[in-house]
Write a protein that holds these residues in place. Structure first.
Motif, PDB file in Angstrom:
ATOM      1  N   ILE A 160      31.653  44.470  44.411  1.00 29.64           N
ATOM      2  CA  ILE A 160      32.777  43.581  44.097  1.00 29.64           C
ATOM      3  C   ILE A 160      33.778  43.751  45.227  1.00 29.64           C
ATOM      4  O   ILE A 160      34.266  44.860  45.465  1.00 29.64           O
ATOM      5  N   ILE A 174      34.006  35.608  41.710  1.00 32.21           N
ATOM      6  CA  ILE A 174      33.909  36.131  40.343  1.00 32.21           C
ATOM      7  C   ILE A 174      35.309  36.314  39.758  1.00 32.21           C
ATOM      8  O   ILE A 174      36.295  36.394  40.492  1.00 32.21           O
ATOM      9  N   TYR A 176      37.997  38.532  38.478  1.00 28.59           N
ATOM     10  CA  TYR A 176      38.309  39.968  38.546  1.00 28.59           C
ATOM     11  C   TYR A 176      39.770  40.145  38.127  1.00 28.59           C
ATOM     12  O   TYR A 176      40.669  40.125  38.961  1.00 28.59           O
ATOM     13  N   LYS A 179      42.864  38.725  40.120  1.00 26.47           N
ATOM     14  CA  LYS A 179      42.672  38.653  41.572  1.00 26.47           C
ATOM     15  C   LYS A 179      41.464  37.799  41.945  1.00 26.47           C
ATOM     16  O   LYS A 179      40.534  37.641  41.162  1.00 26.47           O
ATOM     17  N   ALA A 181      38.108  37.555  43.781  1.00 22.17           N
ATOM     18  CA  ALA A 181      37.093  38.534  44.198  1.00 22.17           C
ATOM     19  C   ALA A 181      35.743  37.841  44.359  1.00 22.17           C
ATOM     20  O   ALA A 181      35.557  36.700  43.912  1.00 22.17           O
TER      21      ALA A 181
END
Ligand code: AMO
Length: 430
Positions: A160, A174, A176, A179, A181
């Protein structure tokens, strides 16, 4: 105690075996079960008048691919697989398989790759499919062994991440927390940072994620990369390591997997010989120009058709070296005498690219300059650049695709055959 099927011989009076029902054949007064485990197949012979009643009851309800436990007398039987048969005192259905089966494990009915992948748990029961993964395991074992023997440290880097490694277009975003990410495309930046950490020789075998939108026979969206980084080394040093690893992996498979190679009907398995030829990119383009119809010129990426034409000319494994700096990532070191080309290489199998690598630019100012030249913002690479300001040794490394290694080693037609549960544009389950 259960014994592996390949260890059952007429020399032992009785045995307990466990496995899957490969075939049921009922001839009236006599029935046969073929029982299979990962080591082999044994014939269970059931003379109906001579076996206990519970054996007959189990025989009546058992279906193909059910798990059974059989205990009985071992007898020599020339015509049966392995020259012996088991006459059961007890036959227990441990787990009954539903009918019809989604896939014919005995391979009498051929299946499409998609059907096979949908029922992978059944597909891998086929000895020739299991063989692919046993060989993959052996090849990876040889590679791990090489690294340990040569004093490499195994590392694990985050999957990640906050930034792209290999360019921004192939990233999976994705969620996260709050945030932005992504799933990591390559351990590239982290393995380089470990050179600043003084580790000198590191390797990682782990997943890489590429949001490639082309559904080809050699691209996966989740692949396994064998990555190394070595300090005080240049590109030629790590190319030698790469060819040694390829040879070691093949040689180990050749030595340790004769049954699996036989299951795959590979009679002409050849261990490649190092060193592999080094073909300058400019010459590779000239070969491609003669071998393909579509236009190709210096500075272009090498297309799949060009790869095939050059591969046909080269015959075996080879390296393409001295790439134009323009078409390689910012981290590749340019040649001092001609900065238009760089110390990057690809390892090629005649069918496709297996690995990319380079000596890296370790000088901070030059690296920042190269990042900017690619139109990227050095500020977004601060976590990566920082170690270059506090003592970064010269270093080089490469990434080798595990699935492509296995695919080319075994002549598989689709890279998905070298992955248990492949991820591609259409495949997220199972
Ligand atoms: P590159 O992007 O060329 O280089 O990847 C290295 C090797 O990883 C395998 N690979 C793939 N295999 C299947 N499907 C994919 N989508 C896929 N993408 C990559 C290939 C390829 O040759 N950071 C550099 C390596 C380095 O310089 O150390 C890199 O990732 O076999």
């Amino acid at each position: 105690m259960r014994i592996p099927i390949n260890e059952v011989t007429p020399a032992i009076p009785s045995a307990e075996v466990c496995g899957w029902v490969h075939e049921v054949r009922d001839l009236g007064g006599l029935a046969f079960l073929l029982v299979r485990d990962r080591t082999g197949i044994i014939q269970v012979t059931i003379p109906k008048k001579k076996v206990p009643e519970p054996v007959l009851a189990a025989l009546k309800s058992v279906s193909r691919e059910s798990v059974v436990r059989v205990t009985g007398a071992v007898k020599a039987m020339e015509k049966a697989p392995g020259g012996r048969e088991l006459v059961p005192e007890s036959l227990v259905i441990v787990s009954l398989a539903e009918t019809p089966l989604p896939l014919d494990v005995s391979e009498k009915v051929p299946a499409e790759l998609d059907t096979r992948l949908d029922a992978r748990f059944l597909d891998v029961r086929r000895p020739r499919v299991a063989a692919v993964f046993e060989i993959r395991s052996a090849a990876m074992h040889a590679i791990h062994q090489y690294f340990h023997h040569e004093g490499f440290t195994a590392i694990t880097t985050p999957k990640i991440v906050a930034a792209a490694t290999e360019g921004g277009t192939e990233l999976f975003p994705i969620a996260y927390f709050d945030k932005e990410a992504f799933l990591n495309q390559s351990p590239q930046l982290y393995k380089q940072m470990m050179m600043a950490a003084g580790c000198e020789k590191v390797y990682e075998i782990g997943p890489i994620f590429r949001a490639e939108e082309h559904n080809t026979t050699k691209h996966l969206n989740e692949a396994t990369s064998i990555d190394i980084e070595v300090s005080f080394a240049d590109h030629t040093d790590v190319m030698r390591i790469l060819e040694e690893i390829i040879v070691k992996a093949y040689a180990y498979v050749y030595r340790s997997c004769p049954d699996q190679l036989a299951n795959l009907e590979i009679a002409d398995f050849a261990v490649p010989k190092a060193p592999f030829p080094r073909l300058p990119y400019a010459e590779a383009i000239e070969i491609a120009k003669k071998g393909i119809d579509e236009p190709i010129k210096y500075g272009d990426d090498i297309s799949p058709a060009a790869e095939r034409a050059i591969g046909a000319e080269m015959g075996g494994h080879y390296f393409i070296v001295d790439w134009p700096s323009e078409i390689r990532p910012y981290y590749a070191m340019h040649y001092e005498n001609d900065p238009s080309i760089c110390k990057a290489f690809d390892l090629m199998h005649p069918r496709m690219e297996l690995s990319s690598g380079a000596q890296r630019e370790h000088r901070y100012d030059k690296l920042v300059q190269q990042i900017s030249q690619k139109g990227l913002n050095p500020e977004s690479f601060e976590f990566y650049l920082r170690p270059f300001r506090y003592g970064m040794p010269p270093h080089a490394g490469w990434g080798l695709g595990a699935e492509r290694l296995v695919m080319t080693m075994l002549g598989l037609s689709n890279v998905r055959e070298a992955v248990l549960f492949p991820r591609d544009m259409h495949r997220l389950v199972p």
